[in-house]
Design a protein around this motif. Structure first.
Motif, PDB file in Angstrom:
ATOM      1  N   CYS B 721       1.117   3.482  -3.301  1.00 26.59           N
ATOM      2  CA  CYS B 721       0.106   3.340  -2.258  1.00 26.59           C
ATOM      3  C   CYS B 721      -0.970   4.408  -2.440  1.00 26.59           C
ATOM      4  O   CYS B 721      -0.663   5.587  -2.589  1.00 26.59           O
ATOM      5  CB  CYS B 721       0.759   3.457  -0.884  1.00 26.59           C
ATOM      6  SG  CYS B 721      -0.395   3.038   0.424  1.00 26.59           S
ATOM      7  N   CYS B 723      -2.981   5.740  -0.439  1.00 29.46           N
ATOM      8  CA  CYS B 723      -3.299   6.603   0.694  1.00 29.46           C
ATOM      9  C   CYS B 723      -2.780   8.019   0.430  1.00 29.46           C
ATOM     10  O   CYS B 723      -2.018   8.254  -0.495  1.00 29.46           O
ATOM     11  CB  CYS B 723      -2.686   6.058   1.979  1.00 29.46           C
ATOM     12  SG  CYS B 723      -0.902   6.241   2.040  1.00 29.46           S
ATOM     13  N   GLY B 726       0.266   8.602   4.211  1.00 28.72           N
ATOM     14  CA  GLY B 726       0.945   7.529   4.936  1.00 28.72           C
ATOM     15  C   GLY B 726      -0.072   6.657   5.633  1.00 28.72           C
ATOM     16  O   GLY B 726      -1.019   7.159   6.234  1.00 28.72           O
ATOM     17  N   CYS B 727       0.093   5.349   5.503  1.00 30.79           N
ATOM     18  CA  CYS B 727      -0.851   4.416   6.101  1.00 30.79           C
ATOM     19  C   CYS B 727      -0.073   3.195   6.554  1.00 30.79           C
ATOM     20  O   CYS B 727       1.122   3.087   6.267  1.00 30.79           O
ATOM     21  CB  CYS B 727      -1.918   4.029   5.071  1.00 30.79           C
ATOM     22  SG  CYS B 727      -1.283   2.933   3.806  1.00 30.79           S
ATOM     23  N   CYS B 730       2.252   1.547   4.025  1.00 31.75           N
ATOM     24  CA  CYS B 730       3.478   2.124   3.476  1.00 31.75           C
ATOM     25  C   CYS B 730       4.355   2.695   4.591  1.00 31.75           C
ATOM     26  O   CYS B 730       5.099   1.954   5.226  1.00 31.75           O
ATOM     27  CB  CYS B 730       3.186   3.126   2.367  1.00 31.75           C
ATOM     28  SG  CYS B 730       2.159   4.524   2.854  1.00 31.75           S
ATOM     29  N   LYS B 739       4.700  10.265   4.860  1.00 33.17           N
ATOM     30  CA  LYS B 739       4.856   9.818   3.476  1.00 33.17           C
ATOM     31  C   LYS B 739       5.681  10.833   2.690  1.00 33.17           C
ATOM     32  O   LYS B 739       6.620  10.474   1.977  1.00 33.17           O
ATOM     33  CB  LYS B 739       3.472   9.652   2.845  1.00 33.17           C
ATOM     34  CG  LYS B 739       3.477   8.921   1.516  1.00 33.17           C
ATOM     35  CD  LYS B 739       2.074   8.516   1.116  1.00 33.17           C
ATOM     36  CE  LYS B 739       2.067   7.781  -0.197  1.00 33.17           C
ATOM     37  NZ  LYS B 739       0.746   7.220  -0.508  1.00 33.17           N
TER      38      LYS B 739
END
Ligand code: ZN
Lengths: 430, 758
Positions: B721, B723, B726-727, B730, B739
């Motif tokens: 991912c 990002c 964390g987005c 995910c 994340k």
């Protein structure tokens, strides 16, 4: 299945009760040891047959039971092809038949647990009931019924064409290899007759209502028919005949009421010319029934009686009488009947229809185009009045225009016929 | 004068033009296959031969011949072929052939929906009429007039219906179908792959009932099935009909070269990993086809999006042949009109919801644009099958949306092309579904002591039903002893009877019941103000009468969906299997879930922005179901600290929620994920994945067996991912470190997986 797994399964099932749409009782009743199964003694006796005899002079509601013989012969006095007419039947041929079931659905899981019927036997009314004491004995139930009902030709039921008999056929289909075929019974279903006669005056045509309002039957200590399934389930659990006795008693009353009802309906329908014991509302309903069967003369006689008496039905009876006379080819008779009632006819649709009929007779039967034209104009006026009363423009062009145009042409008139369409309505509105 | 480009030239443009080429993440060319045919089977009746020849068919495809041979030899068969490969002849031919030999034979055709049944009826009747065969075929469904019903019951050679009708109208009334069951030789099941999950588990039990009734009347019908491509057609068919089944997959239908493009819209917000709207990209790509008069079908995931796309495209298409919308509920005549329009060039394009996915024929087109991953490999192939003519190339463009699932598929083409499509799971022995159908079966015919239902020993359940005063036991038999009609209370589309009825009140005076939903799902999907999707149309819940179990909804057009938070307490009731390990262990068993909806959020369709929220006031619900779980060792408490541990677990759960449904072929709503820092049964950090349906339909079993792969996929989602911290695609946006923490947990787990012993 091992005992442990069986217990686990019962525990899981108990947890799932809510998901299964059953009330939760936290499994208490489920997990406790189950009662011993019903004794084999009670089971082995799978079908119980009960018989009761009633004297012909016993009264049930407004008639003595024996009077149904007069009802059967009453049909011999009218030359009518009527759904309840029994010209070739003897009183002994009739089986007044009713069932009690475990539900009102028609599916394969609805069981008949009681077959009851009354009939004339050796100068008495005999009510015989075959009761399914164990559901495993269904085969015996139908075998004993077929044996016991032998000699009966014709069923008399209440809603039996839609419910009881199809259910009997459905149960029989499951047993068709083990029991003899069902006889090809004739069938009088009295519910449609009650609907025709009394739907407009009774709150419903349930048998209990008809009994109370029309048959003078009073039941004491009777359980309602809707309780029957629950009583039967309780009986199976307790194996106590007292539990089911009220259902049997209820069923006896049902079949006796069928006798009284058949008697009463025959008096009204076959004896509709009698002055006593029948209201004009009922006489109208009977006459309409004859009319719908194409029995113009019989219908006309009934209408005639009502037309000659004063009362709320008089005008409707005269209009209908004109219709029956016309159907019999009595043009003059129908014309004079209708012309006489026209001045009293104010209600737009009926008035319009009668005017059209009168115009048609003048034009096609009597060749009097001038009179036909006059009546057709009045019909058009009635049509306009109807739409004015509704306070909206007509949904379709005037149905009388073509007749008016044709008559005008026949009369040799010059000038165009007034159009009866929306344009005129708009002018009327101004 | 504008010169039109060919399909090949448009494809070249995609490869050259900066506007497109950078975002095409994968390009697969599927080579052409020529037809493989064999002569008509020797025993095929001359009337049928003549008819086929008049239609220009002088031989049959290899798969049609194979299916015919299996049926003739008395075997059950499932034919697995792609869209538009002439699969209906696989059952029409043997059935009609048998009818020429034994005209009293009866056949049951089962289709999952009424619309499909109607379609097939027209096709079948045309065939029968042309062949001049005295065969009565008729649909039997809720619309059949009662006068016709009687005739069908007593004289229909081929009765075309759906499982719901079989369940509520035919089986419980089998005494009216005596001659039908006495002569029933074949049961045709089309679109077999749709019978999965709860629906499939129910249908398997309906088929148990069918076989039981048929046996009562002395028959044992043979099953002829067809299926779209799934990983386990044989297993599914054999679980459904509980008998050996032959698979036919030697597809002999020809196909031309097909290009399959994955197109991932550019990222417009890097921090939040938000991409350009798939809808706008679909518009631009479809336009490339349409302006060159290349017939195109465009799929969108909701009715609103269909309308939007239609408007966009019509704006740009002035003067050209029209573009039409296609939604569920169209009559066969309307479909014929679209089909005819496409054939004659009067219609250039169709924008459709996935209503068109299911076997309904509107002919074949040159280009297909799929806006957003349809949710499963099988349905993607079905939509893609709309493009592809017998001759000439075709193209399919799959445009990724910004959901985690979409992004996973777009970034892992090997998931889509490499592995076989999904496995279709059913669990006919789900205790709740089983008990429900056992009631129906007992209603239809009393059980005898020792009798099995399908393969299941049911004595214990019969005792339970006796104690609940539903059955009565006498002389070795179990009699239905209730005034209820059980089939009416049991919907094949849901697992539990305690359902909330959904009532559409859009049109005053013509309110209608449009469906039902189990109470547990209703907590999060039917609370007041929720946006409820029905056949890709949006409805807003106006009122939820929880006591009366009624939800009143009204059609709306909004650009957001709703997402409800569920506060969950989960308890393990029994452990059925475990896979112990040093750092991580897996478990499978039955759980009780105590759930309460708390708040809901309104989330914008394309950007996933949170644009509002509100409270939910509903009582708690209790659910008993099966679950799979993974447990981390207790020492993580000390290594990470309770707060970080919790955030890591929540982040990982977020990934599982999106990745797991991809591998068990289910709707994301059917599998719930819950993280617990300290599980009640073990005191250890645990992530649970549980079946939403009471009793479970086999999803958690599959998760349990695939846990290792799930971990691998979760790791690649997090690693791949783009990002930072964390987005939504995910680990979610629960914290700035989710994340990182989820990754820590995964690393911990991957270093020491368990040995499987369960
Ligand atoms: Zn991310």
């Amino acid at each position: 299945m091992s005992d442990d797994r069986a217990v686990l399964l019962q525990e899981r099932l108990a947890r799932y009760r809510a998901h299964l749409g059953m009330a939760t009782d936290h499994g208490e009743r489920l997990l406790k040891r189950r009662e011993t199964p019903p004794s084999a003694l009670a089971e082995s006796d799978g079908v119980t047959t009960v018989e009761r005899r009633f004297s012909l002079s016993d009264r049930h509601g407004r008639y003595r039971l024996g009077q149904f013989r007069d009802a059967v012969s009453a049909w011999q006095t009218v030359d009518a092809d009527h759904p309840l007419s029994a010209p070739h039947l003897a009183a002994e041929d009739l089986l007044f038949f009713d069932t009690e079931t475990t539900g009102l659905h028609h599916g394969a899981g609805t069981l008949i647990f009681l077959l009851g019927y009354a009939r004339l036997l050796d100068e008495a009314i005999v009510v015989r009931q075959h009761f399914l004491a164990s559901p495993a004995a269904e085969k015996d139930l139908y075998a004993t019924f077929l044996e016991g009902a032998r000699g009966g030709q014709h069923l008399v039921t209440y809603n039996g064409k839609a419910f009881d008999w199809p259910l009997v056929c459905s149960r029989h289909a499951l047993l068709r290899r083990e029991v003899p075929d069902l006889p090809n019974f004739g069938h009088f279903d009295l519910l449609p007759a009650c609907r025709r006669l009394w739907e407009s005056e009774l709150p419903s045509c349930r048998l209990a209502v008809v009994e109370r309002e029309k048959l003078e039957v009073i039941r004491v200590g009777d359980i309602p028919g809707s309780m029957a399934p629950a009583q039967y389930f309780a009986y199976l659990r307790k194996q106590d005949f007292e539990t089911i006795r009220p259902v049997l008693a209820h069923n006896v009353m049902d079949v006796l009421s069928l006798i009284t009802l058949y008697t009463h309906l025959s008096v009204l329908i076959a004896g509709y010319r009698r002055r006593e014991g029948i209201t004009n509302r009922e006489r109208m309903a009977v006459s309409r029934w004859y009319e719908s069967l194409g029995q113009w003369a019989l219908a006309g006689e009934g209408y005639q009686i009502v037309a000659e008496s004063a009362g709320p039905w008089q005008l409707a009876a005269r209009v209908a009488l004109g219709r029956c006379l016309k159907r019999q080819g009595d043009w003059q008779g129908s014309l004079s009947t209708w012309e006489a009632c026209l001045p009293h006819l104010q209600v737009a649709p009926t008035r319009e229809a009668v005017l059209v009929e009168v115009a048609k007779i003048y034009e096609h039967r009597l060749g009097d185009n001038a009179s036909a034209y006059r009546y057709a104009c009045q019909a058009r006026d009635a049509w306009r009045a109807k739409w004015r009363a509704l306070r909206q423009p007509p949904a379709s062009p005037c149905p009388h225009d073509r007749r008016l145009a044709r008559l005008q042409a026949k009369l040799g008139c010059q000038g165009s016929v007034e159009q009866g369409g929306t344009r005129n309505m708009a002018m009327d509105g101004r | 004068m504008q010169v039109r480009a060919s399909l090949r030239e448009v494809l070249q443009r995609f490869q050259d033009d900066e506007r497109f080429k950078n975002h095409i993440t994968y390009w697969k060319t599927i080579p052409a296959q020529s037809a493989r045919t064999v002569p008509f089977p020797d025993d095929l009746d001359w009337k049928i031969r003549n008819t086929l020849q008049q239609q220009g068919i002088s031989a049959v495809y290899t798969h049609q011949a194979a299916a015919f041979a299996h049926v003739r030899q008395g075997r059950n068969v499932v034919t697995v072929t792609p869209t538009a490969s002439g699969k209906s002849l696989c059952y029409h031919l043997p059935v009609l052939q048998r009818l020429t030999e034994a005209p009293e034979t009866r056949t049951l055709y089962l289709f999952p929906t009424k619309a499909l049944a109607q379609d097939q009826k027209s096709e079948l009747q045309a065939l029968v009429e042309e062949a001049g065969l005295p065969i009565a075929s008729e649909t039997y469904d809720g619309d059949t007039p009662s006068s016709t019903r009687q005739k069908i019951r007593t004289a229909g050679n081929i009765v075309i219906t759906n499982p719901d009708m079989l369940h509520t109208a035919i089986l419980p009334h089998h005494t009216q179908w005596v001659s039908f069951f006495e002569h029933l030789e074949y049961v045709v099941i089309d679109e077999l792959h749709t019978y999965r999950g709860v629906f499939g588990s129910h249908v398997a039990n309906v088929l148990r009932r069918l076989k039981r009734i048929a046996a009562y009347y002395g028959g044992a019908p043979q099953f002829i099935c067809t299926s779209a491509t799934i990983a386990n057609p044989q297993e599914l068919a054999e679980r459904l009909i509980e008998a050996p089944v032959e698979v036919v997959d030697n597809n002999g239908a020809p196909s031309a070269t097909k290009h399959f493009l994955f197109y991932n819209p550019p990222v417009v917000n890097h921090r939040l990993n938000i991409r350009r709207s798939a809808l706008l990209e679909a518009r631009d790509i479809a336009q490339q086809f349409l302006q060159n008069r290349i017939q195109t079908i465009i799929f969108a995931r909701s009715r609103v999006r269909v309308e939007l796309l239609l408007t966009y495209l019509q704006h740009r298409q002035l003067g050209a042949p029209p573009i039409r919308a296609y939604r569920g509920g169209y009559l066969p005549s309307e479909r014929r009109e679209i089909e005819r329009g496409l054939r004659q060039g009067d219609i250039l394009g169709v924008v459709s919801t996935n209503a068109l996915e299911l076997g309904i024929d509107i002919g074949q087109l040159e280009a297909c644009v799929i806006t957003g991953y349809p949710g499963s490999i099988a349905s993607t192939w079905q939509q893609a099958g709309r493009a592809g003519r017998r001759q000439g190339e075709s193209v399919v463009v799959l445009i990724g949306g910004s959901t985690p699932t979409d992004q996973y598929v777009l970034q892992h083409p090997e998931y889509f092309f490499g592995r076989s499509p999904e496995t279709a799971r059913i669990n006919p022995d789900n205790l709740i579904i089983l008990v429900d159908h056992l009631k129906c079966a007992a209603y239809e015919l009393p059980f005898t002591d020792g009798e099995r239902f399908g393969g299941v020993e049911v004595g214990g359940i019969l005792e339970f039903l006796r104690d609940a005063q539903i059955l009565h036991h006498a002389q070795g038999k179990w009699f239905w002893m209730s005034d209820a009609f059980p089939a009416h209370e049991i919907s094949l589309r849901s697992a539990s009877q305690e359902n909330v009825v959904i009532i559409d009140i859009t049109h005053r005076g013509s309110e209608r019941v449009m469906g039902e939903m189990d109470r547990f799902s209703a907590l999060t999907l039917l609370h007041e103000e929720a946006i409820y999707l029905h056949h890709a149309e949006q409805f807003q819940v106006e009122k939820l009468d929880y006591a009366e179990k009624k939800a009143y909804v009204r059609a709306v057009q909004v650009d957001y969906y709703t997402d409800a938070n569920l506060a969950v307490e989960l308890r393990v009731l029994s452990e059925d299997a475990t896979t112990p390990g040093e750092r991580i262990a897996f478990g499978l068993g039955e759980v009780s879930v105590h759930a309460m909806a708390t708040i809901f959020k309104k989330i914008k369709l394309e950007t996933h922005e949170n644009i509002g929220s509100g409270p939910i006031h509903l009582p708690a619900e209790e659910l008993h179901t099966s679950a799979a779980w993974m447990t981390f060792s207790e020492d993580l408490f000390h290594q990470m600290g309770p707060a970080d541990l919790e955030q890591g677990l929540v982040g990982l759960a977020h990934v599982f929620q999106h990745v797991a449904p991809l591998f068990v072929l289910c709707d994301p709503a059917d599998l719930h994920v819950v993280a617990q820092r300290k599980a009640v049964h073990s005191g250890e950090p645990t992530i649970f994945l549980y079946d939403r349906y009471p009793g479970g339909v086999g999803l958690s079993e599959q998760v349990y067996h695939d846990f290792e792969r799930l971990l691998t996929e979760a790791q690649s989602v997090i690693e791949d991912c783009p990002c930072e911290a964390g987005c939504p695609a995910c680990t979610g946006m629960g914290s700035a470190r989710s994340k990182l923490l989820a990754r820590t947990l995964l690393n911990h787990a991957r270093q020491g997986g368990g040995e499987r012993v369960g």
